[in-house]
Design a protein around this motif. Sequence first.
Motif, mmCIF file in Angstrom:
data_model
loop_
_atom_site.group_PDB
_atom_site.id
_atom_site.type_symbol
_atom_site.label_atom_id
_atom_site.label_comp_id
_atom_site.label_asym_id
_atom_site.label_seq_id
_atom_site.Cartn_x
_atom_site.Cartn_y
_atom_site.Cartn_z
ATOM 1 N N MET A 8 -70.291 -70.675 -40.227
ATOM 2 C CA MET A 8 -70.307 -71.156 -38.847
ATOM 3 C C MET A 8 -70.525 -72.658 -38.807
ATOM 4 S SD MET A 8 -72.441 -68.111 -36.990
ATOM 5 C CE MET A 8 -72.625 -68.918 -35.429
ATOM 6 N N GLU A 9 -71.352 -73.189 -39.701
ATOM 7 C CA GLU A 9 -71.615 -74.628 -39.726
ATOM 8 C C GLU A 9 -70.362 -75.426 -40.084
ATOM 9 O OE1 GLU A 9 -74.877 -75.551 -42.307
ATOM 10 O OE2 GLU A 9 -76.367 -74.787 -40.911
ATOM 11 N N GLU A 10 -69.478 -74.828 -40.878
ATOM 12 C CA GLU A 10 -68.234 -75.516 -41.224
ATOM 13 C C GLU A 10 -67.367 -75.714 -39.986
ATOM 14 O OE1 GLU A 10 -66.362 -73.148 -44.210
ATOM 15 O OE2 GLU A 10 -67.890 -73.593 -45.733
ATOM 16 N N LYS A 11 -67.382 -74.720 -39.082
ATOM 17 C CA LYS A 11 -66.520 -74.772 -37.904
ATOM 18 C C LYS A 11 -67.196 -75.500 -36.741
ATOM 19 C CE LYS A 11 -64.398 -70.378 -39.097
ATOM 20 N NZ LYS A 11 -64.270 -68.963 -38.749
ATOM 21 N N MET A 12 -68.537 -75.250 -36.551
ATOM 22 C CA MET A 12 -69.247 -75.775 -35.382
ATOM 23 C C MET A 12 -70.195 -76.900 -35.785
ATOM 24 S SD MET A 12 -70.504 -72.397 -33.465
ATOM 25 C CE MET A 12 -69.748 -70.859 -33.841
ATOM 26 N N HIS A 13 -70.800 -77.475 -34.756
ATOM 27 C CA HIS A 13 -71.803 -78.506 -34.994
ATOM 28 C C HIS A 13 -73.094 -77.849 -35.489
ATOM 29 C CE1 HIS A 13 -74.427 -81.964 -34.182
ATOM 30 N NE2 HIS A 13 -73.308 -82.674 -34.343
ATOM 31 N N ARG B 60 -76.281 -78.459 -34.861
ATOM 32 C CA ARG B 60 -77.316 -78.151 -33.853
ATOM 33 C C ARG B 60 -76.982 -76.885 -33.073
ATOM 34 N NH1 ARG B 60 -78.887 -84.042 -31.426
ATOM 35 N NH2 ARG B 60 -80.037 -84.724 -33.271
ATOM 36 N N ARG B 61 -75.706 -76.694 -32.812
ATOM 37 C CA ARG B 61 -75.316 -75.484 -32.081
ATOM 38 C C ARG B 61 -75.606 -74.242 -32.931
ATOM 39 N NH1 ARG B 61 -69.504 -73.746 -29.517
ATOM 40 N NH2 ARG B 61 -70.354 -71.968 -28.393
ATOM 41 N N VAL B 62 -75.364 -74.323 -34.238
ATOM 42 C CA VAL B 62 -75.641 -73.198 -35.135
ATOM 43 C C VAL B 62 -77.143 -72.913 -35.153
ATOM 44 C CG1 VAL B 62 -75.543 -72.424 -37.530
ATOM 45 C CG2 VAL B 62 -73.600 -73.641 -36.551
ATOM 46 N N GLU B 63 -77.957 -73.962 -35.167
ATOM 47 C CA GLU B 63 -79.422 -73.754 -35.137
ATOM 48 C C GLU B 63 -79.850 -73.065 -33.852
ATOM 49 O OE1 GLU B 63 -81.184 -77.566 -35.820
ATOM 50 O OE2 GLU B 63 -80.513 -77.617 -37.917
ATOM 51 N N ARG B 64 -79.226 -73.464 -32.702
ATOM 52 C CA ARG B 64 -79.550 -72.800 -31.431
ATOM 53 C C ARG B 64 -79.176 -71.309 -31.491
ATOM 54 N NH1 ARG B 64 -77.237 -77.281 -28.888
ATOM 55 N NH2 ARG B 64 -75.416 -76.063 -28.300
ATOM 56 N N LEU B 65 -78.017 -71.000 -32.074
ATOM 57 C CA LEU B 65 -77.588 -69.606 -32.196
ATOM 58 C C LEU B 65 -78.562 -68.816 -33.075
ATOM 59 C CD1 LEU B 65 -73.730 -69.993 -32.630
ATOM 60 C CD2 LEU B 65 -74.922 -68.961 -30.704
ATOM 61 N N LYS B 66 -79.058 -69.436 -34.151
ATOM 62 C CA LYS B 66 -80.028 -68.762 -35.025
ATOM 63 C C LYS B 66 -81.284 -68.393 -34.242
ATOM 64 C CE LYS B 66 -79.208 -70.865 -39.565
ATOM 65 N NZ LYS B 66 -79.795 -71.710 -40.601
ATOM 66 N N ARG B 67 -81.781 -69.367 -33.486
ATOM 67 C CA ARG B 67 -83.002 -69.107 -32.706
ATOM 68 C C ARG B 67 -82.763 -67.990 -31.686
ATOM 69 N NH1 ARG B 67 -83.536 -74.868 -32.853
ATOM 70 N NH2 ARG B 67 -82.684 -75.031 -30.757
ATOM 71 N N ARG B 68 -81.610 -68.027 -31.031
ATOM 72 C CA ARG B 68 -81.283 -67.011 -30.037
ATOM 73 C C ARG B 68 -81.208 -65.628 -30.692
ATOM 74 N NH1 ARG B 68 -76.489 -68.975 -26.513
ATOM 75 N NH2 ARG B 68 -77.995 -70.509 -25.809
ATOM 76 N N GLU B 69 -80.571 -65.549 -31.884
ATOM 77 C CA GLU B 69 -80.469 -64.258 -32.588
ATOM 78 C C GLU B 69 -81.837 -63.744 -33.000
ATOM 79 O OE1 GLU B 69 -77.715 -64.160 -35.799
ATOM 80 O OE2 GLU B 69 -76.020 -64.745 -34.543
ATOM 81 N N LYS B 70 -82.711 -64.643 -33.423
ATOM 82 C CA LYS B 70 -84.069 -64.221 -33.792
ATOM 83 C C LYS B 70 -84.788 -63.632 -32.591
ATOM 84 C CE LYS B 70 -85.011 -67.221 -37.713
ATOM 85 N NZ LYS B 70 -85.796 -68.348 -38.203
ATOM 86 N N ARG B 71 -84.610 -64.286 -31.412
ATOM 87 C CA ARG B 71 -85.240 -63.753 -30.200
ATOM 88 C C ARG B 71 -84.719 -62.369 -29.874
ATOM 89 N NH1 ARG B 71 -83.642 -68.248 -26.874
ATOM 90 N NH2 ARG B 71 -84.465 -69.970 -28.080
ATOM 91 N N ASN B 72 -83.405 -62.193 -30.010
ATOM 92 C CA ASN B 72 -82.796 -60.892 -29.706
ATOM 93 C C ASN B 72 -83.305 -59.821 -30.673
ATOM 94 O OD1 ASN B 72 -81.369 -61.917 -27.592
ATOM 95 N ND2 ASN B 72 -79.481 -62.240 -28.767
ATOM 96 N N LYS B 73 -83.455 -60.185 -31.969
ATOM 97 C CA LYS B 73 -83.966 -59.235 -32.953
ATOM 98 C C LYS B 73 -85.412 -58.816 -32.596
ATOM 99 C CE LYS B 73 -81.347 -60.579 -37.039
ATOM 100 N NZ LYS B 73 -81.433 -61.235 -38.349
#
Length: 119
Positions: free
Chosen positions: A95-100, A102-115
């Motif tokens: 995902m980092e190869e395709k996206m920025h 910081r956006r990938v870090e935000r997605l990680k945090r969001r996924e952790k919250r969902n888990k």
Amino acid sequence: MSQAVEVQNPTAGAVSSVKGMKKNGKQWHDNKTAFRPRANQTSWDKRTLERKALAANKAKEKELKEEKEAERQRRVDAIRTKRAAKEERERFAKMEEKMHKRRVERLKRREKRNKMLKS
């Protein structure tokens, strides 16, 4: 040339063991004894002690098997968690190869919250 040959009589104990010739001619077989079906039975107390010892032995074996299985299961679980973490790292790396970044870090945090919410 006649010499006196002295023959000694065997002792009384040796004579009593010899009981004559067997009718069937098989002198090498032992003499049969009376059939006593209760001769080899053990007492109730002795049997209960043996059963208790056997039960204790089986319980110990079962405990050792359970410990071994638990250790094996722990190793399997550790391997599974390692593999899952590795897959997740690889996924975020793609995902980092395709996206920025910081956006990938935000997605990680969001996924952790969902888990955390799901569990």
